[in-house]
Design an enzyme around this catalytic site. Structure first.
Site, PDB file in Angstrom:
ATOM      1  N   LYS A  85       0.688  -1.298   0.050  1.00  0.00           N
ATOM      2  CA  LYS A  85       0.055   0.017   0.107  1.00  0.00           C
ATOM      3  C   LYS A  85       0.816   1.303   0.010  1.00  0.00           C
ATOM      4  O   LYS A  85       0.494   2.285  -0.511  1.00  0.00           O
ATOM      5  CB  LYS A  85      -0.964   0.067   1.055  1.00  0.00           C
ATOM      6  CG  LYS A  85      -1.872  -1.168   1.219  1.00  0.00           C
ATOM      7  CD  LYS A  85      -3.253  -0.744   0.568  1.00  0.00           C
ATOM      8  CE  LYS A  85      -4.479  -1.462   0.226  1.00  0.00           C
ATOM      9  NZ  LYS A  85      -4.352  -2.672   1.191  1.00  0.00           N
ATOM     10  N   GLU A 107     -10.012   6.224   2.738  1.00  0.00           N
ATOM     11  CA  GLU A 107     -10.623   5.166   3.161  1.00  0.00           C
ATOM     12  C   GLU A 107     -10.167   3.954   3.575  1.00  0.00           C
ATOM     13  O   GLU A 107      -8.797   3.930   3.372  1.00  0.00           O
ATOM     14  CB  GLU A 107     -11.831   4.525   2.150  1.00  0.00           C
ATOM     15  CG  GLU A 107     -11.122   3.424   1.246  1.00  0.00           C
ATOM     16  CD  GLU A 107     -10.138   3.745   0.364  1.00  0.00           C
ATOM     17  OE1 GLU A 107      -9.877   4.886   0.146  1.00  0.00           O
ATOM     18  OE2 GLU A 107      -9.435   2.756  -0.312  1.00  0.00           O
ATOM     19  N   SER A 374       1.834  -9.877  -0.843  1.00  0.00           N
ATOM     20  CA  SER A 374       1.381  -8.190  -0.868  1.00  0.00           C
ATOM     21  C   SER A 374       1.629  -7.704   0.484  1.00  0.00           C
ATOM     22  O   SER A 374       1.736  -6.570   0.506  1.00  0.00           O
ATOM     23  CB  SER A 374      -0.178  -8.153  -1.355  1.00  0.00           C
ATOM     24  OG  SER A 374      -0.975  -9.333  -0.618  1.00  0.00           O
TER      25      SER A 374
HETATM   26  C1  LIG Z   1      -5.187  -3.974   0.900  1.00  0.00           C
HETATM   27  C2  LIG Z   1      -4.559  -5.183   0.653  1.00  0.00           C
HETATM   28  C3  LIG Z   1      -5.038  -6.074  -0.480  1.00  0.00           C
HETATM   29  C4  LIG Z   1      -5.963  -5.847  -1.374  1.00  0.00           C
HETATM   30  O1  LIG Z   1      -6.032  -4.764  -2.215  1.00  0.00           O
HETATM   31  P1  LIG Z   1      -5.654  -4.768  -3.886  1.00  0.00           P
HETATM   32  O2  LIG Z   1      -5.939  -3.430  -4.107  1.00  0.00           O
HETATM   33  O3  LIG Z   1      -6.327  -5.639  -4.289  1.00  0.00           O
HETATM   34  O4  LIG Z   1      -4.005  -5.023  -3.704  1.00  0.00           O
HETATM   35  C5  LIG Z   1      -4.080  -7.285  -0.610  1.00  0.00           C
HETATM   36  N1  LIG Z   1      -2.907  -7.587   0.205  1.00  0.00           N
HETATM   37  C6  LIG Z   1      -2.786  -6.703   1.210  1.00  0.00           C
HETATM   38  C7  LIG Z   1      -1.832  -7.077   2.126  1.00  0.00           C
HETATM   39  C8  LIG Z   1      -3.624  -5.453   1.509  1.00  0.00           C
HETATM   40  O5  LIG Z   1      -3.249  -4.695   2.668  1.00  0.00           O
END
Ligand SMILES: *Cc1c(COP(=O)(O)O)cnc(C)c1O
Length: 394
Positions: A85, A107, A374
């Site tokens: 993020k 948000e 992610s």
């Molecule tokens: C917010 C988040 C996501 C989902 O958001 P995308 O916009 O689809 O990437 C996925 N993994 C993590 C660790 C997140 O914090």
């Protein structure tokens, strides 16, 4: 292709009251996106503050255990604040500063995007207010406190299902009330133009790095790049520089929740229909009357009833494939990666790990899979313990 369209998807479906803010943003982004000084400053923030480049790690034990393709993990979990993020937040807030904005709003669902925004606001000395569904505030009390600690004001949203989609609506409403000094740091590749392309550009650093790192390590491109998909920003970031490389298969992993044949799912491509919501045309989970349906996933970060318009287009064109992964499969993968590699993934990322576990054994040993991790899973440990019926305090 029309401006802001991805095939038939995307666009700019916004109330007149937002037109000025969106046009101002559009102009600013056009001006700065190829500006060498802007990009130099952004790269410095990525490297010095977020800790980029993130590692591309060869998962040796997982590869041996599954007995097929070589598996690499793109370690976005190692970034400052623990997820991808921060890439988007740094980009948008540097842009907001250039635009002369002094206040940001955002948000948040589970709190990851809110924490990243509050963090960068503290670092840049900007005022910050976060909108979060009342239910999510209760489920993620620690992140609420974290945001306050970072100097942000947190507004619990009482409307609708009191979750992420209602937080997005509330933040758009707040933006229409006060646009002069305020920028809305939208957290994924969604919403009206220019957000989907702009957020993608800021996240594209992920695939730029993967490409370079895999060429250094293997001397060739990967066969598969995969990532979990909520709104779709980490997946768009991981896919982007491979879209024009037809030999690279792109796979997005949606949250099936309790299953795509139940009503407790968030698998938008697998169960949704075309609609217009939050400023964009795309696929959305809807009821028979076209109302946005309540969605469910064990993962708060994937718990959104829509998907970014560029993913909708990649699906329509067949360039990317979207598979659904259940809560059960994701929890198994969460535990599996922890034990086999010593990496506790975010429960969101575990959805991609789960599908890799199925796919790798069907591939040859000289083939390569890159999984985008992610985020890190510390935030999910208590929920997973609960899922397994374990009491943390015994
Ligand atoms: C917010 C988040 C996501 C989902 O958001 P995308 O916009 O689809 O990437 C996925 N993994 C993590 C660790 C997140 O914090």
């Amino acid at each position: 292709m029309n401006k802001g369209r991805f095939g038939i998807h995307g666009g700019q479906y916004i109330p007149e009251t937002l037109m000025n803010a969106i046009m101002e943003l559009e102009e600013a982004y056009d001006k700065y996106k190829d500006d060498p000084e802007f990009n130099r400053e952004l790269t410095e923030l990525y490297n010095e503050y977020a800790g980029r480049p993130s590692r591309l790690y060869f998962a040796k034990r997982m590869t041996e255990d599954l007995g097929g393709a070589k598996i690499y993990l793109k370690r976005e979990d190692l970034n400052h604040t623990g997820s991808h993020k921060i890439n988007n937040v740094l980009g948008q807030m540097l842009l907001a500063k250039k635009m002369g904005k002094t206040r940001v709003i955002a948000e948040t669902g589970a709190g990851q995007h809110g924490v990243a925004t509050a963090t960068v606001a503290a670092m840049m000395g900007m005022e910050c207010e976060i909108f979060m569904g009342k239910m999510d505030c209760e489920r993620q009390a620690l992140n609420v406190y974290r945001m306050k600690l970072l100097g942000a004001k947190v507004h619990p949203v009482e409307e609708g299902t009191k979750s992420l989609k209602d937080a997005v609506s509330a933040t758009f409403r707040e933006w229409t009330r006060r646009i002069d000094d305020t920028h809305y740091v939208l957290g994924s590749v969604m919403g009206p133009y220019p957000f989907p392309g702009m957020v993608r550009d800021f996240q594209a650093v992920i695939s730029r790095e993967i490409k370079q790192q895999i060429m250094e390590k293997e001397g060739k491109l990967p066969d598969v790049v995969m990532a979990c998909v909520g709104g779709g920003s980490n997946a768009m970031g991981a896919f982007y520089h491979f879209i024009e490389e037809p030999s690279v298969k792109l796979i997005g992993c949606e949250a099936a929740g309790r299953g795509i044949d139940t009503f407790e799912t968030a698998a938008t491509i697998n169960t949704g229909k075309i609609g217009i919501f939050h400023g964009m045309k795309s696929y959305f989970c809807q009821d028979e009357y076209g109302q946005i349906a309540p969605v469910y996933s064990i993962s708060a970060g994937l718990d959104y009833p829509g998907i970014g318009p560029e993913h909708a287009y990649l699906h329509d064109s067949g360039r990317a494939q979207y598979v659904a992964v259940t809560d059960d499969e994701a929890v198994d993968a969460f535990e599996y990666l922890s034990k086999i590699e010593g990496v506790i993934p975010a429960i969101e990322s575990a959805h991609a790990v789960a599908y890799a576990k199925k796919l790798a054994p069907t591939m040859d040993k000289d083939q390569i899979i890159v999984i985008n991790i992610s985020g890190r899973g510390d935030k999910d440990v208590a929920a997973i313990a609960r899922y397994r019926g374990e009491d943390l305090y015994e």
